[in-house]
Design a protein around this motif. Structure first.
Motif, PDB file in Angstrom:
ATOM      1  N   MET B  50       0.853  -1.187   0.000  1.00  0.00           N
ATOM      2  CA  MET B  50       0.000   0.000   0.000  1.00  0.00           C
ATOM      3  C   MET B  50       0.894   1.244   0.000  1.00  0.00           C
ATOM      4  O   MET B  50       1.762   1.392   0.854  1.00  0.00           O
ATOM      5  N   PRO B  51       0.709   2.156  -0.962  1.00  0.00           N
ATOM      6  CA  PRO B  51       1.525   3.373  -0.970  1.00  0.00           C
ATOM      7  C   PRO B  51       1.110   4.299   0.182  1.00  0.00           C
ATOM      8  O   PRO B  51       0.014   4.154   0.722  1.00  0.00           O
ATOM      9  N   PRO B  52       1.975   5.263   0.563  1.00  0.00           N
ATOM     10  CA  PRO B  52       1.604   6.207   1.624  1.00  0.00           C
ATOM     11  C   PRO B  52       0.296   6.932   1.277  1.00  0.00           C
ATOM     12  O   PRO B  52       0.083   7.279   0.110  1.00  0.00           O
ATOM     13  N   GLN B  53      -0.512   7.176   2.299  1.00  0.00           N
ATOM     14  CA  GLN B  53      -1.834   7.764   2.099  1.00  0.00           C
ATOM     15  C   GLN B  53      -1.786   9.107   1.362  1.00  0.00           C
ATOM     16  O   GLN B  53      -2.606   9.362   0.484  1.00  0.00           O
ATOM     17  N   THR B  54      -0.800   9.927   1.702  1.00  0.00           N
ATOM     18  CA  THR B  54      -0.744  11.260   1.093  1.00  0.00           C
ATOM     19  C   THR B  54      -0.497  11.194  -0.416  1.00  0.00           C
ATOM     20  O   THR B  54      -0.837  12.115  -1.137  1.00  0.00           O
ATOM     21  N   SER B  55       0.088  10.087  -0.886  1.00  0.00           N
ATOM     22  CA  SER B  55       0.363   9.987  -2.319  1.00  0.00           C
ATOM     23  C   SER B  55      -0.879   9.577  -3.104  1.00  0.00           C
ATOM     24  O   SER B  55      -0.847   9.482  -4.324  1.00  0.00           O
ATOM     25  N   GLN B  66      -6.555  -0.213  -5.845  1.00  0.00           N
ATOM     26  CA  GLN B  66      -5.615  -0.938  -6.704  1.00  0.00           C
ATOM     27  C   GLN B  66      -4.179  -0.469  -6.497  1.00  0.00           C
ATOM     28  O   GLN B  66      -3.302  -0.780  -7.285  1.00  0.00           O
ATOM     29  N   HIS B  67      -3.962   0.360  -5.458  1.00  0.00           N
ATOM     30  CA  HIS B  67      -2.624   0.843  -5.087  1.00  0.00           C
ATOM     31  C   HIS B  67      -2.028   1.799  -6.112  1.00  0.00           C
ATOM     32  O   HIS B  67      -0.818   1.874  -6.268  1.00  0.00           O
ATOM     33  N   TYR B  68      -2.874   2.515  -6.858  1.00  0.00           N
ATOM     34  CA  TYR B  68      -2.332   3.574  -7.704  1.00  0.00           C
ATOM     35  C   TYR B  68      -1.923   4.727  -6.802  1.00  0.00           C
ATOM     36  O   TYR B  68      -2.523   4.939  -5.742  1.00  0.00           O
ATOM     37  N   PHE B  69      -0.893   5.461  -7.183  1.00  0.00           N
ATOM     38  CA  PHE B  69      -0.501   6.634  -6.413  1.00  0.00           C
ATOM     39  C   PHE B  69       0.219   7.627  -7.314  1.00  0.00           C
ATOM     40  O   PHE B  69       0.564   7.301  -8.457  1.00  0.00           O
ATOM     41  N   LEU B  70       0.414   8.849  -6.783  1.00  0.00           N
ATOM     42  CA  LEU B  70       1.078   9.882  -7.554  1.00  0.00           C
ATOM     43  C   LEU B  70       2.558   9.906  -7.176  1.00  0.00           C
ATOM     44  O   LEU B  70       2.916  10.149  -6.023  1.00  0.00           O
ATOM     45  N   ALA B  71       3.397   9.639  -8.159  1.00  0.00           N
ATOM     46  CA  ALA B  71       4.844   9.538  -7.905  1.00  0.00           C
ATOM     47  C   ALA B  71       5.389  10.831  -7.297  1.00  0.00           C
ATOM     48  O   ALA B  71       6.275  10.805  -6.448  1.00  0.00           O
ATOM     49  N   CYS B  72       4.819  11.980  -7.716  1.00  0.00           N
ATOM     50  CA  CYS B  72       5.345  13.266  -7.238  1.00  0.00           C
ATOM     51  C   CYS B  72       4.999  13.540  -5.783  1.00  0.00           C
ATOM     52  O   CYS B  72       5.577  14.426  -5.172  1.00  0.00           O
ATOM     53  N   GLN B  73       4.024  12.806  -5.247  1.00  0.00           N
ATOM     54  CA  GLN B  73       3.589  13.048  -3.864  1.00  0.00           C
ATOM     55  C   GLN B  73       4.030  11.932  -2.929  1.00  0.00           C
ATOM     56  O   GLN B  73       3.622  11.880  -1.773  1.00  0.00           O
ATOM     57  N   CYS B  74       4.848  11.004  -3.448  1.00  0.00           N
ATOM     58  CA  CYS B  74       5.155   9.806  -2.672  1.00  0.00           C
ATOM     59  C   CYS B  74       6.567   9.831  -2.087  1.00  0.00           C
ATOM     60  O   CYS B  74       7.559   9.728  -2.816  1.00  0.00           O
ATOM     61  N   TYR B  75       6.643   9.965  -0.764  1.00  0.00           N
ATOM     62  CA  TYR B  75       7.895   9.765  -0.044  1.00  0.00           C
ATOM     63  C   TYR B  75       7.812   8.350   0.523  1.00  0.00           C
ATOM     64  O   TYR B  75       7.054   8.110   1.459  1.00  0.00           O
ATOM     65  N   CYS B  81       7.883  -1.924  -5.204  1.00  0.00           N
ATOM     66  CA  CYS B  81       7.961  -2.372  -6.589  1.00  0.00           C
ATOM     67  C   CYS B  81       6.984  -1.492  -7.348  1.00  0.00           C
ATOM     68  O   CYS B  81       5.854  -1.297  -6.901  1.00  0.00           O
ATOM     69  N   ILE B  82       7.399  -0.927  -8.458  1.00  0.00           N
ATOM     70  CA  ILE B  82       6.556   0.054  -9.147  1.00  0.00           C
ATOM     71  C   ILE B  82       6.237  -0.362 -10.569  1.00  0.00           C
ATOM     72  O   ILE B  82       7.115  -0.834 -11.306  1.00  0.00           O
ATOM     73  N   LYS B  83       4.956  -0.234 -10.931  1.00  0.00           N
ATOM     74  CA  LYS B  83       4.555  -0.497 -12.318  1.00  0.00           C
ATOM     75  C   LYS B  83       4.179   0.817 -12.962  1.00  0.00           C
ATOM     76  O   LYS B  83       3.327   1.552 -12.457  1.00  0.00           O
ATOM     77  N   LEU B  84       4.821   1.144 -14.067  1.00  0.00           N
ATOM     78  CA  LEU B  84       4.485   2.353 -14.804  1.00  0.00           C
ATOM     79  C   LEU B  84       3.213   2.054 -15.593  1.00  0.00           C
ATOM     80  O   LEU B  84       2.967   0.912 -15.980  1.00  0.00           O
ATOM     81  N   SER B  85       2.407   3.093 -15.845  1.00  0.00           N
ATOM     82  CA  SER B  85       1.086   2.843 -16.419  1.00  0.00           C
ATOM     83  C   SER B  85       1.150   2.239 -17.817  1.00  0.00           C
ATOM     84  O   SER B  85       0.297   1.473 -18.211  1.00  0.00           O
ATOM     85  N   ASP B  86       2.204   2.601 -18.573  1.00  0.00           N
ATOM     86  CA  ASP B  86       2.240   2.105 -19.949  1.00  0.00           C
ATOM     87  C   ASP B  86       3.124   0.861 -20.094  1.00  0.00           C
ATOM     88  O   ASP B  86       3.517   0.479 -21.188  1.00  0.00           O
ATOM     89  N   GLN B  87       3.424   0.234 -18.948  1.00  0.00           N
ATOM     90  CA  GLN B  87       4.301  -0.925 -19.013  1.00  0.00           C
ATOM     91  C   GLN B  87       3.627  -2.090 -19.748  1.00  0.00           C
ATOM     92  O   GLN B  87       2.430  -2.299 -19.619  1.00  0.00           O
ATOM     93  N   SER B  88       4.403  -2.844 -20.453  1.00  0.00           N
ATOM     94  CA  SER B  88       3.813  -3.873 -21.307  1.00  0.00           C
ATOM     95  C   SER B  88       3.108  -4.940 -20.471  1.00  0.00           C
ATOM     96  O   SER B  88       3.454  -5.195 -19.335  1.00  0.00           O
TER      97      SER B  88
END
Lengths: 122, 323
Positions: B50-55, B66-75, B81-88
């Protein structure tokens, strides 16, 4: 350090609440809603949030040039002073509806007003 | 310091850095714009933790779960482990176990898997042919039903992929299926909330899944399903939906026909206009829109103006690819 207007108004939750009310007013206004005909709703809401964050003096990374570029296409299709005034009207009415004190509304309006020339490409 | 993993590669997130800072420093190609959590350009996913709540501030609830989060707001608070949205996509093979007509131009395609296939009713997957041609289709069933996926596939004019599924694929054939995607699905919360489901054509597929899911979770609020097409021959599952409406007093089914001929029991007109005239106040409703992109985009705006909050509007506009 004294609190920014953004913090005094209530931060992100206040911005989200304001955007819903504001955007309903804008889309229902026949004077300006044509400018939003082809806009994707989700993207628009994100932009409006950025606009409100800026009007409240909160964190934002918009420059005058960004405002110019973003509205250049609309200026070509007739965006003018009257449309800008209509948006200012809705901004004020939204904040009144949310019981934001008059002095804070005046501060927010002044910040939004400062973008006028960039938005209208002057 | 925490480790960020993307595919096989690991990156170190320095103290005080956001996930976006780290990825940009490492020259990872990731779209971003405002860096303030408003534009959502840099949304990524953390499948394992689970990503940090603020993100996740400002994201739709279905994205949060689904554990989506904003990379710019995530400390980061732990390794991620990170999946980019356009990853194959990861594809797995399934076997076709049913392929039959639902109406004159739509088939029901059922694909079975050896292991459980995790998804949420209303999501979509990509089907892929051996030559690499790929199309997205909505899942029409709910996860509890064995290890199968059901699809409603309409034959599009000049549609190569739909023609292949209609004419050449038969029971016993195997087919490649991607991981589920999309955030247009039901969450079992606020069960007393009104649900408005509006779909055209095979937009019924995800809506039927969402409906079944809501009923299975004991949703108590009113549920209105408006299913539209031009002619009655292009609707399907009419009797089944009517039967469901008899069994569940809070479920209302309104089949709509926009063509000239409408037999008794059908509403006449465009499905979105009928829905709006029957439900004039949508304040605090949850809305699901699936089908033709024009209908979906118009309706998004209209239900918002009728009072639905943007966070409660879920839409799945079908992309129609010809050729």
């Amino acid at each position: 350090m004294s609190k920014t207007l953004y913090e005094r108004i209530g931060g992100e939750p206040a911005v989200s609440a304001a955007v819903e009310i504001f955007y309903r007013k804008v889309l229902s206004d026949y004077r300006i809603n044509r400018f939003f005909d082809n806009a994707d709703m989700d993207k628009q809401i994100a932009k409006q949030k950025a606009f409100f964050t800026m009007a409240f003096g909160g964190p934002n990374s918009y420059t005058g040039q960004d405002m110019r570029n973003a509205h250049a296409g609309l200026v070509k299709t007739g965006l003018n002073e009257e449309h800008f005034n209509a948006v200012m009207e809705h901004l004020g009415a939204t904040l009144v509806e949310l019981n934001v004190p008059a002095n804070l509304i005046a501060e927010a309006a002044a910040i939004a007003e400062s973008t006028r020339n960039d938005v209208l490409g002057k | 310091m925490f480790t960020l993993t993307i595919d096989e590669n690991s990156y170190t997130c320095q103290p005080g850095e956001t996930v976006l800072d780290t990825l940009l420093r490492e020259n990872i190609n990731l779209s971003y714009a405002c860096k303030k959590g408003t534009c959502h350009s840099c949304m990524v996913r953390s499948p394992d933790v689970m990503p940090p709540q603020t993100s996740q501030t400002g994201l739709k609830n279905t994205l949060k779960t689904q554990h989506y989060f904003l990379a710019c707001q995530c400390y980061p608070e732990q390794d991620m482990c990170i999946k980019l949205s356009d990853q194959s996509d990861f594809y797995r093979m399934g076997t076709v176990i049913d392929n039959k007509l639902l109406n004159r131009n739509t088939i029901l395609l059922v694909i079975a898997f050896e292991d459980a296939f995790e998804f949420k009713a209303g999501q979509f997957i990509n089907l892929q042919r051996n030559d690499g041609m790929t199309r997205s289709y909505s899942i029409a069933n709910i996860p509890q039903q064995s290890n199968t996926l059901e699809f409603h596939i309409r034959r599009l004019p000049d549609g190569k992929f739909s023609a292949w599924l209609h004419d050449e694929i038969s029971i016993g054939d195997s087919i490649a299926v991607s991981e589920p995607r999309g955030h247009c699905f039901y969450l079992p919360e606020r069960r007393e909330q009104g649900l408005l489901l509006v779909g055209t054509g095979t937009g019924l597929a995800p809506l039927a899944g969402i409906l079944t899911d809501a009923l299975a979770h004991g949703h108590t609020g009113p549920i209105h399903l408006f299913h539209g097409s031009r002619d009655v021959e292009d609707l399907y599952r009419i009797d089944e939906m009517r039967q469901l409406a008899k069994q569940h007093l809070n479920f209302h089914y309104i089949p709509c026909l926009s063509g000239k001929q409408a037999p008794e029991g059908f509403a006449v007109g465009r499905v979105n206009e009928i829905a709006l005239s029957r439900l004039p106040d949508l304040k605090s409703w949850r809305v699901f829109l699936c089908g033709h992109p024009d209908m979906v985009n118009q309706m998004k705006k209209q239900v918002f103006l009728k009072g639905a909050s943007m966070a409660d509007i879920y839409a799945d506009a079908f992309l129609i690819t010809l050729h």
